[in-house]
Design a protein around this motif. Sequence first.
Motif, PDB file in Angstrom:
ATOM      1  N   LEU A   1      21.867  96.054  69.207  1.00 11.49           N
ATOM      2  CA  LEU A   1      21.969  96.782  67.942  1.00 11.49           C
ATOM      3  C   LEU A   1      20.615  96.905  67.248  1.00 11.49           C
ATOM      4  O   LEU A   1      20.359  97.886  66.544  1.00 11.49           O
TER       5      LEU A   1
ATOM      6  N   MET B   1      33.663 103.752  67.336  1.00 15.02           N
ATOM      7  CA  MET B   1      33.113 102.426  67.089  1.00 15.02           C
ATOM      8  C   MET B   1      34.125 101.333  67.449  1.00 15.02           C
ATOM      9  O   MET B   1      33.785 100.355  68.115  1.00 15.02           O
TER      10      MET B   1
ATOM     11  N   LEU C   1      27.506 101.714  70.091  1.00 26.62           N
ATOM     12  CA  LEU C   1      28.116 101.192  68.869  1.00 26.62           C
ATOM     13  C   LEU C   1      27.296 101.579  67.645  1.00 26.62           C
ATOM     14  O   LEU C   1      27.848 101.983  66.605  1.00 26.62           O
ATOM     15  N   SER C   2      25.970 101.488  67.759  1.00 25.66           N
ATOM     16  CA  SER C   2      25.087 101.850  66.644  1.00 25.66           C
ATOM     17  C   SER C   2      25.169 103.344  66.335  1.00 25.66           C
ATOM     18  O   SER C   2      25.213 103.748  65.167  1.00 25.66           O
ATOM     19  N   GLN C   3      25.220 104.172  67.371  1.00 28.65           N
ATOM     20  CA  GLN C   3      25.322 105.614  67.157  1.00 28.65           C
ATOM     21  C   GLN C   3      26.642 105.987  66.498  1.00 28.65           C
ATOM     22  O   GLN C   3      26.678 106.850  65.603  1.00 28.65           O
ATOM     23  N   ALA C   4      27.730 105.359  66.916  1.00 26.94           N
ATOM     24  CA  ALA C   4      29.027 105.629  66.291  1.00 26.94           C
ATOM     25  C   ALA C   4      29.015 105.231  64.818  1.00 26.94           C
ATOM     26  O   ALA C   4      29.593 105.922  63.969  1.00 26.94           O
ATOM     27  N   ARG C   5      28.344 104.134  64.491  1.00 29.25           N
ATOM     28  CA  ARG C   5      28.252 103.716  63.088  1.00 29.25           C
ATOM     29  C   ARG C   5      27.441 104.713  62.275  1.00 29.25           C
ATOM     30  O   ARG C   5      27.827 105.075  61.151  1.00 29.25           O
ATOM     31  N   GLU C   6      26.320 105.172  62.827  1.00 28.63           N
ATOM     32  CA  GLU C   6      25.479 106.115  62.097  1.00 28.63           C
ATOM     33  C   GLU C   6      26.184 107.439  61.855  1.00 28.63           C
ATOM     34  O   GLU C   6      25.934 108.114  60.846  1.00 28.63           O
TER      35      GLU C   6
ATOM     36  N   ASN D   1      29.390 107.701  61.417  1.00 29.71           N
ATOM     37  CA  ASN D   1      30.661 107.401  60.740  1.00 29.71           C
ATOM     38  C   ASN D   1      31.874 107.744  61.608  1.00 29.71           C
ATOM     39  O   ASN D   1      32.920 108.175  61.109  1.00 29.71           O
ATOM     40  N   ASN D   2      31.720 107.535  62.906  1.00 33.66           N
ATOM     41  CA  ASN D   2      32.810 107.793  63.847  1.00 33.66           C
ATOM     42  C   ASN D   2      33.514 106.471  64.128  1.00 33.66           C
ATOM     43  O   ASN D   2      33.214 105.772  65.099  1.00 33.66           O
ATOM     44  N   THR D   3      34.461 106.145  63.254  1.00 35.49           N
ATOM     45  CA  THR D   3      35.085 104.828  63.330  1.00 35.49           C
ATOM     46  C   THR D   3      35.927 104.654  64.582  1.00 35.49           C
ATOM     47  O   THR D   3      35.977 103.557  65.156  1.00 35.49           O
TER      48      THR D   3
END
Length: 300
Positions: free
Chosen positions: A240, A266, A254-259, A261-263
């Motif tokens: 991360l 994630m 995981l970091s890209q999904a967080r950035e 906002n794709n829960t």
Amino acid sequence: MAHDVKSHSAPAPEVTAPGGNLDREIAGLDALELGGGTSRRVLQRVWSATWPMVSAILIAIAAWQIVVWSGWKEPWVLPGPADTLPVFKDQITSSRFWDAVALTMQRALVGFALAVAIGVLIGALVSQFRVLRRAFGSLITGLQTMPSIAWFPLAILLFQLSESAILFVVVLGAAPSIANGLIAGVDYTPPILLRAGKVMGLRGLNLYRHLIMPASLPSFVAGLKQGWAFAWRSLMAGELLVIIGDTTSLGVLLSQARELNNTADMISYMIVILIIGILIDQLFGFVDRSIRTRWGVDQD
């Protein structure tokens, strides 16, 4: 005369004991019963090992759905299982996902292997020399309790954004637990075994190899299991924080999904990380059960 020759040349009839056929049939039934009993025991063991895990998964999914129904968070912030599981299915069928899993597992295995080598060396030395025990025993425990995230600023300064920075933290996270597991195993080796080994002529490396290591194996396996847990957590934190070029790992996804906002994505990656952890734990559990069976302490 011809009749006599014919009667003498004919083969003698096979004589069978009165109960011969019955004995063979009973033996065959016994073998069949034993085989069926073995298969039944195997199925019972598989079922007894599977149903608690399946029940836990169903309970977790039900609790997750109840939280979603409670309206605690908006659906786009916390999607339910019905929205997440199809995304999870799509993720595990993509080649990019498996490339990410392969890179993450490669880092995990390399880092854990280095941690095992270093942990065994340190544990063997510290457990055998009292001076080293007094000097480094508390330090090893202190390193074990230190959060892995605290090592990353130093790792990035030393190795920049590279694979070495991630491996550095993984090794520091896992090696102390492995060393402490070996030290504890050596400490609890029965003195009578040590005396018996010395009477039989075991000294130095041979004593350690043929007596101390086998005797300390249960504690050592527990240390390996704990070391893997620390290594896995350290690796996830590293992926991360340390993103190397255009490499794709589970941490990067995981970091890209967080950035973005794709829960749903994630949570899907988090489920994969959890599944890998459970599978490795099952592997260590199998090794532990094998050791207990060999030692005669398995109650199953």
